[in-house]
Design a protein around this motif. Structure first.
Motif, mmCIF file in Angstrom:
data_model
loop_
_atom_site.group_PDB
_atom_site.id
_atom_site.type_symbol
_atom_site.label_atom_id
_atom_site.label_comp_id
_atom_site.label_asym_id
_atom_site.label_seq_id
_atom_site.Cartn_x
_atom_site.Cartn_y
_atom_site.Cartn_z
ATOM 1 N N PRO A 1 13.159 3.238 -9.684
ATOM 2 C CA PRO A 1 11.843 2.593 -9.770
ATOM 3 C C PRO A 1 10.735 3.625 -9.820
ATOM 4 O O PRO A 1 10.912 4.766 -9.382
ATOM 5 C CB PRO A 1 11.779 1.765 -8.480
ATOM 6 C CG PRO A 1 13.208 1.569 -8.079
ATOM 7 C CD PRO A 1 13.922 2.812 -8.516
ATOM 8 N N PRO A 2 9.590 3.262 -10.366
ATOM 9 C CA PRO A 2 8.485 4.224 -10.450
ATOM 10 C C PRO A 2 8.005 4.651 -9.075
ATOM 11 O O PRO A 2 8.148 3.919 -8.094
ATOM 12 C CB PRO A 2 7.399 3.437 -11.204
ATOM 13 C CG PRO A 2 7.740 1.994 -10.978
ATOM 14 C CD PRO A 2 9.239 1.945 -10.919
ATOM 15 N N ASP A 3 7.462 5.863 -9.025
ATOM 16 C CA ASP A 3 6.888 6.340 -7.776
ATOM 17 C C ASP A 3 5.692 5.482 -7.385
ATOM 18 O O ASP A 3 5.037 4.879 -8.221
ATOM 19 C CB ASP A 3 6.451 7.801 -7.925
ATOM 20 C CG ASP A 3 7.633 8.734 -8.125
ATOM 21 O OD1 ASP A 3 8.733 8.396 -7.654
ATOM 22 O OD2 ASP A 3 7.448 9.788 -8.762
ATOM 23 N N GLY A 4 5.408 5.445 -6.106
ATOM 24 C CA GLY A 4 4.258 4.686 -5.637
ATOM 25 C C GLY A 4 4.688 3.583 -4.702
ATOM 26 O O GLY A 4 5.878 3.267 -4.565
ATOM 27 N N PRO A 5 3.727 2.960 -4.032
ATOM 28 C CA PRO A 5 4.053 1.904 -3.074
ATOM 29 C C PRO A 5 4.607 0.667 -3.753
ATOM 30 O O PRO A 5 4.241 0.338 -4.882
ATOM 31 C CB PRO A 5 2.687 1.608 -2.419
ATOM 32 C CG PRO A 5 1.684 2.003 -3.456
ATOM 33 C CD PRO A 5 2.278 3.195 -4.158
ATOM 34 N N VAL A 6 5.521 -0.010 -3.069
ATOM 35 C CA VAL A 6 6.041 -1.286 -3.545
ATOM 36 C C VAL A 6 5.002 -2.366 -3.245
ATOM 37 O O VAL A 6 4.498 -2.468 -2.128
ATOM 38 C CB VAL A 6 7.376 -1.620 -2.847
ATOM 39 C CG1 VAL A 6 7.840 -3.017 -3.240
ATOM 40 C CG2 VAL A 6 8.425 -0.587 -3.215
ATOM 41 N N ARG A 7 4.657 -3.150 -4.254
ATOM 42 C CA ARG A 7 3.648 -4.198 -4.080
ATOM 43 C C ARG A 7 4.312 -5.552 -3.893
ATOM 44 O O ARG A 7 5.248 -5.893 -4.599
ATOM 45 C CB ARG A 7 2.717 -4.228 -5.285
ATOM 46 C CG ARG A 7 1.777 -3.042 -5.364
ATOM 47 C CD ARG A 7 1.018 -3.007 -6.677
ATOM 48 N NE ARG A 7 1.887 -2.650 -7.784
ATOM 49 C CZ ARG A 7 1.485 -2.586 -9.051
ATOM 50 N NH1 ARG A 7 0.242 -2.869 -9.357
ATOM 51 N NH2 ARG A 7 2.327 -2.241 -10.005
ATOM 52 N N ARG A 8 3.800 -6.313 -2.952
ATOM 53 C CA ARG A 8 4.314 -7.656 -2.672
ATOM 54 C C ARG A 8 3.518 -8.652 -3.509
ATOM 55 O O ARG A 8 2.290 -8.675 -3.453
ATOM 56 C CB ARG A 8 4.186 -7.962 -1.179
ATOM 57 C CG ARG A 8 4.823 -9.270 -0.731
ATOM 58 C CD ARG A 8 4.843 -9.319 0.795
ATOM 59 N NE ARG A 8 5.389 -10.571 1.285
ATOM 60 C CZ ARG A 8 4.675 -11.664 1.459
ATOM 61 N NH1 ARG A 8 3.368 -11.645 1.207
ATOM 62 N NH2 ARG A 8 5.231 -12.776 1.899
ATOM 63 N N ALA A 9 4.209 -9.479 -4.276
ATOM 64 C CA ALA A 9 3.525 -10.345 -5.241
ATOM 65 C C ALA A 9 4.050 -11.774 -5.194
ATOM 66 O O ALA A 9 5.188 -12.026 -4.789
ATOM 67 C CB ALA A 9 3.701 -9.787 -6.658
ATOM 68 N N VAL A 10 3.211 -12.694 -5.617
ATOM 69 C CA VAL A 10 3.668 -14.031 -5.972
ATOM 70 C C VAL A 10 3.653 -14.083 -7.508
ATOM 71 O O VAL A 10 2.816 -13.463 -8.160
ATOM 72 C CB VAL A 10 2.803 -15.149 -5.368
ATOM 73 C CG1 VAL A 10 2.925 -15.148 -3.859
ATOM 74 C CG2 VAL A 10 1.347 -15.023 -5.785
ATOM 75 N N VAL A 11 4.615 -14.831 -8.062
ATOM 76 C CA VAL A 11 4.808 -14.820 -9.516
ATOM 77 C C VAL A 11 4.827 -16.251 -10.052
ATOM 78 O O VAL A 11 5.901 -16.837 -10.255
ATOM 79 C CB VAL A 11 6.111 -14.094 -9.893
ATOM 80 C CG1 VAL A 11 6.159 -13.855 -11.400
ATOM 81 C CG2 VAL A 11 6.248 -12.775 -9.140
ATOM 82 N N PRO A 12 3.668 -16.848 -10.289
ATOM 83 C CA PRO A 12 3.657 -18.185 -10.890
ATOM 84 C C PRO A 12 4.172 -18.148 -12.329
ATOM 85 O O PRO A 12 3.899 -17.204 -13.076
ATOM 86 C CB PRO A 12 2.171 -18.571 -10.855
ATOM 87 C CG PRO A 12 1.568 -17.703 -9.797
ATOM 88 C CD PRO A 12 2.330 -16.411 -9.897
ATOM 89 N N VAL A 13 4.928 -19.168 -12.688
ATOM 90 C CA VAL A 13 5.363 -19.322 -14.080
ATOM 91 C C VAL A 13 4.848 -20.634 -14.668
ATOM 92 O O VAL A 13 5.069 -20.914 -15.841
ATOM 93 C CB VAL A 13 6.903 -19.258 -14.200
ATOM 94 C CG1 VAL A 13 7.398 -17.862 -13.844
ATOM 95 C CG2 VAL A 13 7.577 -20.306 -13.316
#
Length: 244
Positions: A123-135
């Motif tokens: 995975p890319p460097d950097g912090p892991v972001r917590r997301a909601v993913v509406p479809v």
């Protein structure tokens, strides 16, 4: 061999790899651009009489994209079907390789080799972001557990807030989505066509990444460029001050 595909990503994969094999596809099979085959209606409600009339040696389906009753009806009519169901990037790459080999591809196509390399790294460097993913919206539907798109995002450094639940596509209220206090909202342009004017306004103050649905959810040739396309879109979210 004559193939009908009821799955847009597989239509693209077959058409690019084995030109001439594909004789029918859905109205939503938009790639490769200019694809000239008989159209058999939508993925959810195809015209099965038209499919059968094409005398296919094989019809390609997907557990999420198509209905079980259509697969059963085709089988009852004596039409062979192949049902796919990848829920991770690795599964998608394997299923694609197996399918194309079984259809007669003499070697793994270049686009698939490129896709393997594109997804082989960490995975890319950097912090892991917590997301909601509406479809979808009206009602709101989000990515839940055990989904292909969820794995794509995970491998790009985005954690789905609903990934640990039971449902694969929960239907939370907007208030519940906001209550998750996500660091990011991911809004693809399919199946619902989220735009800068229709989506971000529901999440005031939260960065919203508008993503290519084809690169997020299709498991075909688009996988070769998906990490680059989606990575750029995730890096450039919009923030809405409004509220609806």
């Amino acid at each position: 061999m004559r193939v009908v595909s009821l799955v847009p990503s597989l239509s693209e994969a077959v058409a690019l790899t084995l030109p001439g094999l594909l004789v029918g596809a859905t109205d939503w099979c938009t790639h490769p651009v200019g694809l000239e085959v008989t159209r058999v209606g939508g993925s959810k409600y195809p015209d099965l009489d038209r499919v059968v009339a094409l005398r296919p040696d094989l019809v390609l389906l997907n557990v999420e994209e198509n209905r079980r009753e259509d697969a059963d009806a085709l089988t009852a009519a004596g039409v062979p079907v192949r049902v796919t169901y990848p829920r991770t990037v690795d599964e998608a790459l394997t299923e694609l390789a197996d399918l194309l080999r079984d259809l007669g591809a003499p070697a793994e196509p270049e686009w698939l080799a490129v896709a393997r390399r594109a997804w082989a790294g960490p995975p890319p460097d950097g912090p892991v972001r917590r997301a909601v993913v509406p479809v979808w919206r009206r009602p709101w539907v989000v990515l839940g557990a055990d989904t292909f798109a969820g794995d794509v995002l995970r491998r790009l450094g985005v954690t789905n807030a609903y990934a640990d639940g039971v449902e694969r596509y929960p239907r939370p209220s907007l208030d519940e989505l906001r209550a998750h206090t996500p660091e990011l909202v991911v809004l693809p342009d399919e199946p619902y066509r989220f735009t800068a004017e229709d989506g971000p306004e529901a999440f005031p103050g939260i960065p919203c990444a508008l993503l290519s649905g084809r690169h997020l959810t299709w498991y075909g040739p688009s996988l070769a460029e998906a990490p680059t396309v989606l990575g750029a879109q995730l890096a450039d979210p919009v923030v809405s001050p409004g509220r609806r």
